[in-house]
Design a protein around this motif. Sequence first.
Motif, PDB file in Angstrom:
ATOM      1  N   LEU A 132       0.852  -1.189   0.000  1.00  0.00           N
ATOM      2  CA  LEU A 132       0.000   0.000   0.000  1.00  0.00           C
ATOM      3  C   LEU A 132       0.889   1.240   0.000  1.00  0.00           C
ATOM      4  N   ILE A 133       0.673   2.102  -0.967  1.00  0.00           N
ATOM      5  CA  ILE A 133       1.402   3.374  -1.029  1.00  0.00           C
ATOM      6  C   ILE A 133       0.434   4.469  -0.609  1.00  0.00           C
ATOM      7  N   THR A 134       0.753   5.173   0.469  1.00  0.00           N
ATOM      8  CA  THR A 134      -0.166   6.177   1.005  1.00  0.00           C
ATOM      9  C   THR A 134       0.493   7.551   1.027  1.00  0.00           C
ATOM     10  N   TYR A 135      -0.269   8.532   1.504  1.00  0.00           N
ATOM     11  CA  TYR A 135       0.233   9.903   1.594  1.00  0.00           C
ATOM     12  C   TYR A 135       1.406  10.008   2.566  1.00  0.00           C
ATOM     13  N   ALA A 136       1.635   8.981   3.397  1.00  0.00           N
ATOM     14  CA  ALA A 136       2.732   9.016   4.368  1.00  0.00           C
ATOM     15  C   ALA A 136       4.074   8.612   3.747  1.00  0.00           C
ATOM     16  N   ASP A 137       4.055   8.044   2.537  1.00  0.00           N
ATOM     17  CA  ASP A 137       5.290   7.576   1.908  1.00  0.00           C
ATOM     18  C   ASP A 137       6.012   8.716   1.196  1.00  0.00           C
ATOM     19  N   ASP A 138       7.318   8.488   0.960  1.00  0.00           N
ATOM     20  CA  ASP A 138       8.116   9.487   0.255  1.00  0.00           C
ATOM     21  C   ASP A 138       9.147   8.789  -0.622  1.00  0.00           C
ATOM     22  N   GLU A 139       9.937   9.563  -1.335  1.00  0.00           N
ATOM     23  CA  GLU A 139      10.923   9.027  -2.265  1.00  0.00           C
ATOM     24  C   GLU A 139      11.910   8.098  -1.572  1.00  0.00           C
ATOM     25  N   ASP A 140      12.331   8.460  -0.381  1.00  0.00           N
ATOM     26  CA  ASP A 140      13.316   7.650   0.341  1.00  0.00           C
ATOM     27  C   ASP A 140      12.764   6.262   0.675  1.00  0.00           C
ATOM     28  N   ILE A 190      10.347   4.649  -0.864  1.00  0.00           N
ATOM     29  CA  ILE A 190      10.174   3.900  -2.105  1.00  0.00           C
ATOM     30  C   ILE A 190      11.525   3.366  -2.589  1.00  0.00           C
ATOM     31  N   SER A 191      12.568   4.154  -2.472  1.00  0.00           N
ATOM     32  CA  SER A 191      13.903   3.706  -2.881  1.00  0.00           C
ATOM     33  C   SER A 191      14.361   2.519  -2.041  1.00  0.00           C
ATOM     34  N   LYS A 192      14.080   2.558  -0.752  1.00  0.00           N
ATOM     35  CA  LYS A 192      14.456   1.436   0.116  1.00  0.00           C
ATOM     36  C   LYS A 192      13.667   0.177  -0.243  1.00  0.00           C
ATOM     37  N   LEU A 193      12.403   0.346  -0.584  1.00  0.00           N
ATOM     38  CA  LEU A 193      11.595  -0.805  -1.000  1.00  0.00           C
ATOM     39  C   LEU A 193      12.142  -1.398  -2.293  1.00  0.00           C
ATOM     40  N   ILE A 194      12.475  -0.552  -3.242  1.00  0.00           N
ATOM     41  CA  ILE A 194      13.028  -1.035  -4.511  1.00  0.00           C
ATOM     42  C   ILE A 194      14.325  -1.795  -4.269  1.00  0.00           C
ATOM     43  N   SER A 195      15.178  -1.263  -3.407  1.00  0.00           N
ATOM     44  CA  SER A 195      16.441  -1.932  -3.086  1.00  0.00           C
ATOM     45  C   SER A 195      16.196  -3.307  -2.478  1.00  0.00           C
ATOM     46  N   ALA A 196      15.212  -3.407  -1.587  1.00  0.00           N
ATOM     47  CA  ALA A 196      14.886  -4.687  -0.964  1.00  0.00           C
ATOM     48  C   ALA A 196      14.353  -5.683  -1.989  1.00  0.00           C
ATOM     49  N   LEU A 197      13.541  -5.204  -2.925  1.00  0.00           N
ATOM     50  CA  LEU A 197      12.991  -6.091  -3.956  1.00  0.00           C
ATOM     51  C   LEU A 197      14.091  -6.598  -4.887  1.00  0.00           C
ATOM     52  N   GLU A 198      15.094  -5.770  -5.150  1.00  0.00           N
ATOM     53  CA  GLU A 198      16.233  -6.220  -5.947  1.00  0.00           C
ATOM     54  C   GLU A 198      16.988  -7.341  -5.233  1.00  0.00           C
ATOM     55  N   LYS A 199      17.123  -7.219  -3.924  1.00  0.00           N
ATOM     56  CA  LYS A 199      17.779  -8.273  -3.140  1.00  0.00           C
ATOM     57  C   LYS A 199      16.914  -9.524  -3.065  1.00  0.00           C
ATOM     58  N   LEU A 200      15.598  -9.335  -3.017  1.00  0.00           N
ATOM     59  CA  LEU A 200      14.689 -10.484  -3.028  1.00  0.00           C
ATOM     60  C   LEU A 200      14.880 -11.297  -4.302  1.00  0.00           C
ATOM     61  N   SER A 201      15.140 -10.632  -5.412  1.00  0.00           N
ATOM     62  CA  SER A 201      15.315 -11.310  -6.692  1.00  0.00           C
ATOM     63  C   SER A 201      16.451 -12.332  -6.643  1.00  0.00           C
ATOM     64  N   ALA A 202      17.430 -12.090  -5.792  1.00  0.00           N
ATOM     65  CA  ALA A 202      18.575 -13.000  -5.685  1.00  0.00           C
ATOM     66  C   ALA A 202      18.214 -14.311  -4.992  1.00  0.00           C
ATOM     67  N   HIS A 203      17.033 -14.385  -4.398  1.00  0.00           N
ATOM     68  CA  HIS A 203      16.583 -15.603  -3.713  1.00  0.00           C
ATOM     69  C   HIS A 203      15.865 -16.562  -4.655  1.00  0.00           C
ATOM     70  N   LYS A 204      15.973 -16.330  -5.937  1.00  0.00           N
ATOM     71  CA  LYS A 204      15.291 -17.188  -6.905  1.00  0.00           C
ATOM     72  C   LYS A 204      15.711 -18.639  -6.748  1.00  0.00           C
ATOM     73  N   LYS A 205      14.705 -19.543  -6.728  1.00  0.00           N
ATOM     74  CA  LYS A 205      14.966 -20.975  -6.603  1.00  0.00           C
ATOM     75  C   LYS A 205      15.090 -21.601  -7.991  1.00  0.00           C
ATOM     76  N   ASN A 206      15.758 -22.747  -8.037  1.00  0.00           N
ATOM     77  CA  ASN A 206      16.026 -23.399  -9.315  1.00  0.00           C
ATOM     78  C   ASN A 206      14.967 -24.421  -9.715  1.00  0.00           C
ATOM     79  N   PHE A 207      13.963 -24.602  -8.867  1.00  0.00           N
ATOM     80  CA  PHE A 207      12.921 -25.581  -9.195  1.00  0.00           C
ATOM     81  C   PHE A 207      11.560 -24.914  -9.106  1.00  0.00           C
ATOM     82  N   PRO A 208      10.646 -25.302  -9.983  1.00  0.00           N
ATOM     83  CA  PRO A 208       9.335 -24.618 -10.034  1.00  0.00           C
ATOM     84  C   PRO A 208       8.429 -25.009  -8.887  1.00  0.00           C
ATOM     85  N   LEU A 209       7.461 -24.156  -8.626  1.00  0.00           N
ATOM     86  CA  LEU A 209       6.463 -24.428  -7.598  1.00  0.00           C
ATOM     87  C   LEU A 209       5.439 -25.444  -8.092  1.00  0.00           C
TER      88      LEU A 209
END
Length: 483
Positions: free
Chosen positions: A358-366, A368-387
């Motif tokens: 949820l993105i609300t009026y309380a959020d700011d650029e900083d 959002i940037s931290k969320l994007i950085s975390a999602l980039e790190k999440l991408s590195a957790h990709k598994k090699n076998f399908p669900l």
Amino acid sequence: MNKKNYAPLVEAMKNYSADGALAFHTPGHKQGLGAHELLKNLITAEGLRQEVSLMEELDDLHSPHSCIKDAQISAAELFHADEVFFMVNGTTSAVQTMILSTLNEGDLVFVPRNSHRSVMSGIILSGAIPIFLPVEFDENLKIPLNLSVETLQLAIKKFPQAKALILTSPNYYGVAADVKKISELLHEKKMLLLVDEAHGAHLQFSKKLPTSAMDAGADLSAQSTHKILGSLTQTSMLLAKKNFIDLEKIRRAASLLQTTSPNYLLLASLDIARLQMEQCGEEKISRAIELSKKLRAEINLIDGLKTFDAVKNFSLDLTKVTINVENLNLTGLDAEKILRHELKIQCELSDSANLLFLITYADDEDKISKLISALEKLSAHKKNFPLPKFKNYFPQKISQAKISPRKIFFSESENIPLEKSVGKICAEEVTFYPPGIPILNSGEIITLEIVDYIRENKKIGGRIIGAADVELETIKVCKKFDC
């Protein structure tokens, strides 16, 4: 006095606190004098001084005539309603009030299958009989969408005696129905439109968002003011148009379902949330939309993640950002755990395939940037076998409950083996994730197709909610009634 800088309920609380009357009334902490240090750390000294109720100057939520009435009138003007009722028992009580004040025992009411559990509790209170309507589901995005106009047209043709539709719009993922067209269809047939708009209190403040229920022609709308706007958790507003409803009956139902000792800090937060939106609502919501656009653009550049900014045949609340993680060979639940415990990011919701932010009026650029950085790190957790592939089953038929949920609530039920339940009447809600839409509601007949689906998805680890037996070895059925 400039209304845009005035919160009448808050001013009344301040004035009582400043008057200096010696307190021989509730609450027991006596305006903070007896409060424990832990409570003092949670609430400011001024907040504790103002945490009083039922004084003459502070009005009466159950019969408002001064500051509460003024605050509700200001809210009605802002949210384009004829009348607003402040609710401190959560949006659950607002939804229950909508139903109890408009439906009688035995009335037929349309209920889409993506409805919140508060809808069924309101139906139990009223004695109405639900007609369950299928909602659209997007197999690619793996999310429920909303009720289509075409499905409602079929339902009206099949059940012209129905009294109302209880519509959830927008849904949790921000997908909104065509509320204006639905309103026109219903009113043409002298039926009411009751909207669970828990996730839409902010829609009023941007033309880039779906049309609000009040502007689209709804008769009643229950909004969770705390979910996206700035009031305290547990506070909501019930918005009403007076054309086809009895406002006095709504007042009586609201009074029946709300506490006789409302917390004035909660009430004041509703007044303040209204004031904040009055002063700068359009600016704040516009900023949230722009931040969500930036977030979406960045997400679609991250390997293994995808999101969307439009849904075919429906409108979308852009402040809800759904991220599909299937290409990481993770479930949404897996991804949520990684984000929360390793990367210190908490999403609003996870399901079998998605994360919701949820993105609300309380959020700011900083942020959002931290969320994007975390999602980039999440991408590195990709598994090699399908669900494992879940079979998505959600009823597509328009189905009337065979017995009213109220009768079931007060009747005997029993847990019986799942394989012996075919033909019995279900006495509980059964939901699988995926797809997160009830496959059975109280009052529906259990079919062989449903039992087979349950068996199949249990084998591959489908998550069950709602049922008393979360393993679904047994299922709760009506003991007295058979089909």
